[in-house]
Write a protein that holds these residues in place. Structure first.
Motif, PDB file in Angstrom:
ATOM      1  N   PRO A  13       0.833  -1.203   0.000  1.00 55.02           N
ATOM      2  CA  PRO A  13       0.000   0.000   0.000  1.00 55.02           C
ATOM      3  C   PRO A  13       0.858   1.239   0.000  1.00 55.02           C
ATOM      4  O   PRO A  13       2.063   1.190   0.232  1.00 55.02           O
ATOM      5  CB  PRO A  13      -0.796  -0.129   1.302  1.00 55.02           C
ATOM      6  N   TYR A 295      -9.370   0.508   3.875  1.00 54.02           N
ATOM      7  CA  TYR A 295      -8.964  -0.152   2.629  1.00 54.02           C
ATOM      8  C   TYR A 295      -9.114   0.714   1.384  1.00 54.02           C
ATOM      9  O   TYR A 295      -8.887   0.220   0.278  1.00 54.02           O
ATOM     10  CB  TYR A 295      -9.781  -1.442   2.446  1.00 54.02           C
ATOM     11  N   ARG A 298      -6.085   0.741  -0.746  1.00 55.33           N
ATOM     12  CA  ARG A 298      -5.650  -0.557  -1.253  1.00 55.33           C
ATOM     13  C   ARG A 298      -6.439  -1.007  -2.483  1.00 55.33           C
ATOM     14  O   ARG A 298      -6.023  -1.924  -3.181  1.00 55.33           O
ATOM     15  CB  ARG A 298      -5.799  -1.619  -0.155  1.00 55.33           C
ATOM     16  N   TYR A 301      -4.760  -1.306  -5.757  1.00 57.77           N
ATOM     17  CA  TYR A 301      -3.776  -2.392  -5.827  1.00 57.77           C
ATOM     18  C   TYR A 301      -4.450  -3.757  -5.974  1.00 57.77           C
ATOM     19  O   TYR A 301      -3.821  -4.710  -6.402  1.00 57.77           O
ATOM     20  CB  TYR A 301      -2.883  -2.382  -4.591  1.00 57.77           C
ATOM     21  N   TRP A 302      -5.726  -3.829  -5.584  1.00 52.55           N
ATOM     22  CA  TRP A 302      -6.461  -5.100  -5.649  1.00 52.55           C
ATOM     23  C   TRP A 302      -7.123  -5.338  -7.010  1.00 52.55           C
ATOM     24  O   TRP A 302      -7.322  -6.467  -7.392  1.00 52.55           O
ATOM     25  CB  TRP A 302      -7.525  -5.143  -4.566  1.00 52.55           C
TER      26      TRP A 302
END
Length: 303
Positions: A13, A295, A298, A301-302
């Motif tokens: 992250p 989150y 994040r 990035y997911w």
């Protein structure tokens, strides 16, 4: 210092601390300020879907109308209901359910489907959710044309007190209480945003969530009083269906549907529907802000 691989750096992250509620609130606030962006994108989604179609978005209305008519005719016969009051019940219930269904199913995929924009467009994460909810709201507006037609056809029956088979009370019919649909729909939209935020973030991390929801959504439809109403439980159980009605009311989606449906067809608007939906609104947004706080950084990035 230990060397870090390229793969590890890609999964890590951002270094800055973004896990604060202030930034979560700011994301929602900034997304609302970008309403011209998500409003335009949502409208373009509908135009793109029906591009080169002769009648365009009217296919939404035609599909809804034919489905509501078929289900209304079928279940009014099975449950021995008066078509003049039962068909509007099924029609409005199906219209509201279609909005809820779209929010849930597309909400789980909202960030995954917008992978390209998330990685290349510097915009708040909530923008993608508002775009999806706005698109579903436009679908809902198209489907309301079916309700208007049904209302015109059965107007005499709906504007006077009437009784549905199995109910122990009389519905007042459509009055000025129909205006309650405005705050009811606003509350439904507010809930739609947190549902898409929460499930969208979870589904981005755990890709099994969308297929699981899609597998159970049809079962939930038949368990929710949409093509049947709770009063019919008294009929099939010879008046001993009170505990079954209580079980039916444990389904939270029933309260969301009834909150919007009741004023549109002149049903008794029970206060407990507002209480249940209000409780879910507060609890749902609390969970959504926790997920957004922890989150939000994040998600890119997911996807």
């Amino acid at each position: 210092m230990q060397p870090t691989s390229t793969a590890d750096r890609a999964e890590a992250p951002p270094a800055s601390n973004s896990r604060t509620f202030a930034r979560a609130f700011a994301d929602v606030r900034d997304a609302w300020q970008h309403r011209e962006l998500w409003g335009h994108l949502g409208w373009q989604d509908i135009k793109q879907r029906y591009r080169r179609s002769v009648i365009g978005p009217l296919w939404i209305t035609i599909s809804m109308g034919s489905t509501a008519l078929a289900l209304g005719l079928l279940y009014s016969t099975l449950f021995k209901q008066d078509l003049a009051t039962f068909l509007p019940y099924v029609t409005v219930g199906f219209i509201v359910w279609n909005f809820i269904l779209g929010v849930i199913t597309e909400g789980t995929d909202v960030f995954i489907a917008n992978e390209g924009l998330i990685k290349h467009l510097p915009a708040p994460m909530t923008v993608h959710v508002l775009r999806m909810v706005w698109r579903q709201l436009l679908f809902f507006a198209h489907n309301l044309a079916v309700y208007v037609v049904v209302l015109i056809v059965f107007f005499p029956a709906l504007t006077k007190p009437y009784h549905m088979e199995g109910d122990t009370f009389t519905h007042p019919g459509i009055t000025w209480n129909i205006l309650l649909v405005i705050p009811a729909m606003a509350l439904l939209v507010v809930n739609a945003v947190w549902v898409a935020l929460l499930f969208g973030i979870i589904s981005t991390r755990f890709r099994d969530i969308p297929p699981v929801i899609n597998s159970f959504i049809n079962l939930i439809f038949f368990m929710t009083p949409i093509v049947w109403h709770t009063g019919v439980l008294n009929t099939v159980t010879n008046g001993e269906g009170n505990w079954r009605i209580l079980i039916a009311e444990l389904n939270p989606l029933y309260h969301f549907v009834e909150l919007v449906r009741a004023p549109l067809i002149g049903h008794v608007q029970s206060w407990h529907h507002w209480v249940v939906v209000g409780a879910f609104t507060i609890g749902g947004w609390a969970l959504a802000f926790v997920a957004l706080r922890n989150y939000r950084a994040r998600v890119s990035y997911w996807v």
